[in-house]
Write a protein that holds these residues in place. Structure first.
Motif, PDB file in Angstrom:
ATOM      1  N   THR A 111     -13.682   5.361  53.428  1.00 50.28           N
ATOM      2  CA  THR A 111     -13.001   6.644  53.567  1.00 50.28           C
ATOM      3  C   THR A 111     -13.426   7.602  52.465  1.00 50.28           C
ATOM      4  O   THR A 111     -13.741   8.761  52.709  1.00 50.28           O
ATOM      5  N   VAL A 115     -15.464  11.149  53.101  1.00 45.96           N
ATOM      6  CA  VAL A 115     -14.917  12.433  52.680  1.00 45.96           C
ATOM      7  C   VAL A 115     -15.835  13.113  51.679  1.00 45.96           C
ATOM      8  O   VAL A 115     -16.089  14.326  51.746  1.00 45.96           O
ATOM      9  N   CYS A 218      -1.515  13.070  56.385  1.00 46.00           N
ATOM     10  CA  CYS A 218      -2.859  13.499  55.972  1.00 46.00           C
ATOM     11  C   CYS A 218      -2.796  14.563  54.875  1.00 46.00           C
ATOM     12  O   CYS A 218      -1.918  15.422  54.858  1.00 46.00           O
ATOM     13  N   HIS A 219      -3.760  14.492  53.965  1.00 45.05           N
ATOM     14  CA  HIS A 219      -3.878  15.424  52.852  1.00 45.05           C
ATOM     15  C   HIS A 219      -4.400  16.761  53.368  1.00 45.05           C
ATOM     16  O   HIS A 219      -5.338  16.813  54.151  1.00 45.05           O
ATOM     17  N   SER A 222      -8.303  17.436  51.555  1.00 47.13           N
ATOM     18  CA  SER A 222      -9.428  16.594  51.989  1.00 47.13           C
ATOM     19  C   SER A 222      -9.336  16.213  53.460  1.00 47.13           C
ATOM     20  O   SER A 222     -10.334  15.835  54.062  1.00 47.13           O
ATOM     21  N   GLY A 223      -8.125  16.283  54.029  1.00 51.03           N
ATOM     22  CA  GLY A 223      -7.936  15.852  55.405  1.00 51.03           C
ATOM     23  C   GLY A 223      -7.792  14.354  55.544  1.00 51.03           C
ATOM     24  O   GLY A 223      -7.639  13.834  56.648  1.00 51.03           O
ATOM     25  N   GLU A 224      -7.831  13.634  54.419  1.00 45.16           N
ATOM     26  CA  GLU A 224      -7.800  12.168  54.455  1.00 45.16           C
ATOM     27  C   GLU A 224      -6.436  11.645  54.895  1.00 45.16           C
ATOM     28  O   GLU A 224      -5.388  12.140  54.476  1.00 45.16           O
ATOM     29  N   ALA A 225      -6.464  10.625  55.773  1.00 40.99           N
ATOM     30  CA  ALA A 225      -5.239   9.936  56.185  1.00 40.99           C
ATOM     31  C   ALA A 225      -4.856   8.971  55.062  1.00 40.99           C
ATOM     32  O   ALA A 225      -5.610   8.054  54.743  1.00 40.99           O
ATOM     33  N   PHE A 260      -9.780  10.709  58.929  1.00 42.22           N
ATOM     34  CA  PHE A 260      -9.419  11.990  58.337  1.00 42.22           C
ATOM     35  C   PHE A 260      -9.404  13.073  59.407  1.00 42.22           C
ATOM     36  O   PHE A 260      -9.936  12.912  60.505  1.00 42.22           O
ATOM     37  N   GLU A 262     -10.668  16.832  60.286  1.00 42.54           N
ATOM     38  CA  GLU A 262     -11.743  17.719  59.856  1.00 42.54           C
ATOM     39  C   GLU A 262     -11.254  19.151  59.613  1.00 42.54           C
ATOM     40  O   GLU A 262     -11.561  19.753  58.595  1.00 42.54           O
ATOM     41  N   THR A 264      -8.348  21.083  58.781  1.00 48.35           N
ATOM     42  CA  THR A 264      -6.961  21.153  58.317  1.00 48.35           C
ATOM     43  C   THR A 264      -6.415  22.580  58.368  1.00 48.35           C
ATOM     44  O   THR A 264      -5.206  22.796  58.519  1.00 48.35           O
TER      45      THR A 264
END
Length: 269
Positions: A111, A115, A218-219, A222-225, A260, A262, A264
């Protein structure tokens, strides 16, 4: 995705539901989901034997093992890790300070690399400068928004003020309500935050089942889960992409192989 392979399947052959916090029967020692946790529900092989030794007017209860808690349950709520009984309030590992609770693991390498590759492909010296300014602006904006959130956010009113963390939670695309102000406990795991937010927003939540999609937190940068097993306070102190008290966060349904979001920005426009 070996990092997400947690929980156990219900021992009832016709069910086999995946439960991340299963129940262990104190009669046959089998593992079952919430629906089949009682002996009658899963046809416990030990129920008839044990009933011979229980008086008709005898009622057994299971006291909570957590310190200073006087809670009791009529059915066993056994932690599958430390194998101690707890009340429903202290069922999660983080809630009863489980002696076998693992420390938060570093973010999954795949991940993090994915990212980072996306960020590296887009950034330049000018983008870096704007990003540094953007981070400061996000922190400042969060401080301003925090005062407003405290007046309107919904959450567990029993939480101490010192442990409350406030977010403007942006809900999954297609939902009638775009966002909702909420507050959570800083010591909660991400998995518990997702479950609590879903109940406040009346969202469908099948995270305890083996489905193709999971509701993820999700952030916004960064869009990270965020991994379910991490705690909220871990991300509040993250050096690269911290969450801010009073900031924004996204709830979205993602397929198991998607790590993630993409785009956001589309949640805020």
């Amino acid at each position: 995705m070996a990092e997400l392979e947690v929980g156990q399947h219900c021992g009832v052959p016709e069910c086999r539901q995946l439960d991340f916090l299963p129940f262990v029967c104190d009669g046959c020692s089998g593992v079952f989901c919430l629906q089949h946790r009682s002996r009658d529900a899963h046809g416990c092989s030990e129920v008839n034997v044990r009933n011979n030794y229980v008086k008709p007017d005898q009622h057994r209860s299971y006291p909570c093992s957590y310190k200073d808690c006087n809670g009791k349950e009529l059915l066993p709520v056994l932690c599958p890790f430390c194998e101690k009984h707890f009340c429903l309030r202290h069922r999660h590992q983080s809630d009863h300070e489980c002696e076998k609770l693992d420390t938060p693991k570093p973010r999954m390498a795949a991940t993090q690399q994915l990212v980072q590759d996306i960020i590296d492909s887009k950034k330049s010296d000018e983008v870096k400068s704007k990003k540094r300014k953007g981070a400061k602006n996000s922190e400042t904006a969060a401080k301003v928004a925090l005062m407003k959130l405290k007046m309107h956010a919904c959450g567990d009113k029993s939480l101490p003020q010192t442990e409350r963390i406030y977010f403007q939670v942006f809900l999954p695309k297609g939902n009638k309500e775009k966002s909702k102000p909420m507050f959570f406990c800083s010591k909660w795991s991400i998995g518990k935050v997702v479950d609590f937010a879903a109940s406040l927003a009346s969202l469908k939540n099948d995270n305890n089942k083996s489905t193709s999609q999971k509701l993820r937190l999700c952030h916004t940068a960064s869009g990270e889960a965020l991994p379910f097993e991490h705690t909220l306070e871990t991300w509040l102190s993250d050096k690269d992409y911290p969450l801010y008290n009073g900031g924004n966060i996204i709830l979205e349904y993602l397929h198991n192989d998607v790590l993630f979001i993409e785009d956001t920005e589309s949640y805020f426009s």
